[in-house]
Design an enzyme around this catalytic site. Structure first.
Site, mmCIF file in Angstrom:
data_model
loop_
_atom_site.group_PDB
_atom_site.id
_atom_site.type_symbol
_atom_site.label_atom_id
_atom_site.label_comp_id
_atom_site.label_asym_id
_atom_site.label_seq_id
_atom_site.Cartn_x
_atom_site.Cartn_y
_atom_site.Cartn_z
ATOM 1 N N LYS A 172 7.758 24.612 -29.898
ATOM 2 C CA LYS A 172 8.738 23.875 -29.701
ATOM 3 C C LYS A 172 9.254 23.858 -31.224
ATOM 4 O O LYS A 172 8.670 23.900 -32.217
ATOM 5 C CB LYS A 172 9.229 23.043 -28.693
ATOM 6 C CG LYS A 172 7.734 21.699 -29.795
ATOM 7 C CD LYS A 172 8.036 20.220 -29.989
ATOM 8 C CE LYS A 172 8.835 20.078 -31.002
ATOM 9 N NZ LYS A 172 8.046 18.934 -31.894
ATOM 10 N N LYS A 206 0.256 15.473 -22.021
ATOM 11 C CA LYS A 206 -0.871 14.226 -22.071
ATOM 12 C C LYS A 206 -0.767 13.730 -20.673
ATOM 13 O O LYS A 206 -0.022 13.613 -19.908
ATOM 14 C CB LYS A 206 0.498 12.975 -22.841
ATOM 15 C CG LYS A 206 0.758 13.142 -24.203
ATOM 16 C CD LYS A 206 2.132 12.287 -24.935
ATOM 17 C CE LYS A 206 2.230 12.794 -26.160
ATOM 18 N NZ LYS A 206 0.958 12.693 -27.645
ATOM 19 N N GLU A 240 7.953 6.578 -33.745
ATOM 20 C CA GLU A 240 6.649 6.816 -34.605
ATOM 21 C C GLU A 240 6.449 5.794 -36.185
ATOM 22 O O GLU A 240 7.830 5.525 -36.733
ATOM 23 C CB GLU A 240 6.743 8.097 -35.175
ATOM 24 C CG GLU A 240 6.349 9.429 -33.889
ATOM 25 C CD GLU A 240 6.357 10.102 -34.983
ATOM 26 O OE1 GLU A 240 7.095 10.768 -34.802
ATOM 27 O OE2 GLU A 240 4.815 10.877 -34.847
ATOM 28 N N HIS A 264 10.605 16.283 -26.783
ATOM 29 C CA HIS A 264 9.739 15.274 -25.471
ATOM 30 C C HIS A 264 10.385 14.509 -25.243
ATOM 31 O O HIS A 264 10.223 14.273 -23.408
ATOM 32 C CB HIS A 264 8.876 14.446 -26.656
ATOM 33 C CG HIS A 264 8.515 15.668 -27.616
ATOM 34 N ND1 HIS A 264 7.871 16.557 -27.212
ATOM 35 C CD2 HIS A 264 8.206 15.021 -29.059
ATOM 36 C CE1 HIS A 264 6.602 17.124 -28.055
ATOM 37 N NE2 HIS A 264 7.001 16.747 -29.430
HETATM 38 C C1 BG6 Z 1 5.581 16.635 -32.914
HETATM 39 C C2 BG6 Z 1 6.314 16.610 -33.107
HETATM 40 O O1 BG6 Z 1 6.567 17.653 -31.691
HETATM 41 O O2 BG6 Z 1 5.692 15.449 -32.076
HETATM 42 C C3 BG6 Z 1 5.791 15.372 -34.647
HETATM 43 O O3 BG6 Z 1 7.143 17.571 -34.310
HETATM 44 C C4 BG6 Z 1 5.293 14.414 -34.365
HETATM 45 O O4 BG6 Z 1 7.089 15.155 -35.751
HETATM 46 C C5 BG6 Z 1 4.680 14.678 -32.745
HETATM 47 O O5 BG6 Z 1 4.827 13.823 -34.939
HETATM 48 C C6 BG6 Z 1 4.084 14.119 -32.582
HETATM 49 O O6 BG6 Z 1 3.344 14.075 -31.157
HETATM 50 P P1 BG6 Z 1 2.338 13.009 -30.868
HETATM 51 O O7 BG6 Z 1 1.397 13.822 -29.591
HETATM 52 O O8 BG6 Z 1 1.274 12.158 -31.689
HETATM 53 O O9 BG6 Z 1 2.604 11.385 -30.243
#
Ligand code: BG6
Length: 515
Positions: A172, A206, A240, A264
């Site tokens: 993606k 996940k 985040e 996502h």
């Molecule tokens: C990625 C994004 O797809 O997912 C990032 O490009 C993000 O910006 C990351 O930090 C988060 O993934 P996870 O699995 O750590 O929640």
């Protein structure tokens, strides 16, 4: 230790029962961040758990000159740093590293692909890779077209021998908007058949996201209340605390819509809102997800500022750390108007969800890392207690915690012990870690293995990607032509986003969850 022992209990009982066939796995962009942080650690962990066939060869394809040994050395450092299992076991690593090769080339150079083909065919003969090919596009999206064309021109889109396979994993964001996603689908379909294409959205790998299917469709008690008759509204949060972490150049092109929302977040929404599929099968599940997206009416451009809030982080404090603003990040324009936060209210216009608002928010540099889906139920229809005894504003909420503290909790009112009749909200909690006492695999482990097995359920189909871009098109178009209504930056790092996002939900008499 060989790579072909019996699978450990970690994955037993899941849909995986079989060892994938041997193959050549080619990683384009093998020197990049994703390969280091996610792909190689995932492959190592799969090797450690004995899920990889002994005839797996990993071929790094990248621009920088490197020997096979140097490539393996770099990958070892990546695994040391990023693997969830450490320290690295020398016996497993040595076996794995002996199957790593490097093909130095630019993506424009057709000779590089001719050399790749020769290497793959040699491996088929000498290393038992059986004609199977797996390509992983782990490069900036702007490189996808040239790599796909070169694979086609070199004849690498076809498997090596009868009964073998060739598959391609595409990272993606798939496209930059609806038009470019269609162009990319068109281009990739010129070279590969749809059943060879695995569009990855690592959220679907996940454990907790997969558990949404089990929670909804393996239990009889939730389905009868999973609709507009019982549900007041749904909130989905992807928050985040980190910023763009050195990926300023990527983020300037992407923003939160392309980084989180189109993929996502939309996937989470679909998993919660979809109708039960008739079977747990890739196409049946994708059909149902598409129906959900088709029921989300894209906003007319003029309504975008009423129902969508965009934000960009300024300086601030996250925990005890003072952090810089987005505009001060490396490779970010000092007057950038790229969004790092978005909140939106959507409705899903079908029989199940008519009238139920979905409040969605996602952003970087918020107070903490948390992804959750909160389903808030309607109040009891008739209260026999006084408001002093049972506060009417304490709703029942089902929270599906995707990460961290993976689990599910149900919030309901309970009587406080004592002679008076007073109620207070309490939680009934399921916590993954304590119920199963086992560590979940990383999403990339699940997805790479699924692709090797030809299992496409957790990957997205071409029409699915285009439908989700279609919902976002008016938002992106409006944003491209109009500046943000607030001056950017419009939220301080370490806060829950711009004030207008509160207005979005509060105008409806509801409020964001305080997580
Ligand atoms: C990625 C994004 O797809 O997912 C990032 O490009 C993000 O910006 C990351 O930090 C988060 O993934 P996870 O699995 O750590 O929640």
């Amino acid at each position: 230790m060989t790579l072909t022992q019996t699978p450990s209990p970690l994955r037993e009982g899941l849909r995986l029962q079989v060892m994938p066939e041997p193959c050549n796995m080619v990683i384009f962009g093998a020197s990049g961040d994703l390969a280091h942080r996610k792909l190689l650690p995932a492959l190592y962990n799969l090797a450690l758990e004995n899920y990889l066939p002994s005839g797996l060869n990993v071929i790094g394809f990248a621009r920088r000159p490197k020997s096979n040994e140097e490539f393996a050395g770099d990958m070892r450092q990546a695994v040391d740093k990023f693997s969830r299992r450490s320290p690295v076991k020398p016996a497993v690593w040595d076996n794995f590293a002996s199957r790593m090769q490097y093909n130095q080339s630019t993506f424009e150079d057709a000779d590089g692909f001719t050399r790749l083909k020769a290497l793959i065919e040699q491996n088929d003969k000498e290393r038992g890779t059986c004609g199977n090919r797996l390509y992983y596009l782990s490069t900036p999206p702007s490189d996808y077209p040239i790599i796909i064309r070169q694979l086609g021109a070199a004849g690498l889109n076809k498997p090596g021998e009868n009964g073998s396979w060739a598959r391609i994993i595409i990272e993606k964001p798939f496209g930059h908007d609806l038009e470019t996603a269609k162009e990319l689908n068109h281009l990739v379909h010129d070279v590969f058949n749809e059943d060879q294409i695995y569009r990855i959205d690592h959220y679907l790998g996940k454990e907790t996201v997969q558990n949404l299917f089990v929670f909804r469709f393996a239990n009889g008690i939730f389905e009868p209340i999973w609709n507009r008759n019982y549900i007041d509204h749904v909130q989905i949060t992807i928050s985040e605390s980190i910023g763009v972490e050195g990926r300023g150049a990527f983020y300037e092109q992407a923003g939160v819509v392309r980084d989180f929302i189109q993929n996502h977040l939309m996937q989470l929404l679909c998993c919660v809102a979809m109708e039960p599929p008739t079977t747990f099968d890739a196409d049946r599940i994708r059909d149902e997800k598409i129906k959900v997206m088709q029921a989300i009416k894209p906003y007319h451009a003029r309504l975008v500022d009423d129902y969508v809030v965009r934000g960009q982080y300024g300086r601030g404090w996250v925990g005890d750390q003072e952090v810089e603003s987005y505009r001060e990040e490396k490779d970010v324009k000092p007057d950038s108007v790229v969004d790092t936060y978005m909140a939106v209210k959507w409705t899903i216009d079908n029989w199940r969800w008519a009238g139920v608002p979905w409040f969605i928010r996602a952003g970087k540099r918020l107070p903490k890392r948390v992804t959750e889906i909160a389903i808030q139920f309607k109040a009891a229809p008739h209260l026999i207690f006084s408001n002093a005894q049972v506060p009417a504003h304490e709703p029942n909420i089902l929270v599906l915690r995707i990460q961290p503290d993976e689990g599910i909790s149900l919030r309901f009112g309970a009587k406080v012990p004592g002679p008076t009749l007073q109620a207070r909200s309490v939680n009934m909690d399921f916590i993954y870690g304590s119920s199963f006492m086992t560590e979940s695999p990383e999403a990339y482990e699940t997805l790479i293995l699924d692709c090797m097995l030809g299992e496409a359920t957790l990957f997205t189909r071409s029409d699915e990607v285009e439908t989700s871009w279609g919902i976002l098109k008016p938002i992106l178009d409006w944003w491209k032509d109009h500046g943000p209504p607030d001056t950017f930056p419009n939220y301080e790092s370490g806060t829950w986003g711009p004030r207008r996002a509160d207005g979005l939900i509060e105008s409806e008499g509801r409020s964001w969850r305080r997580i």
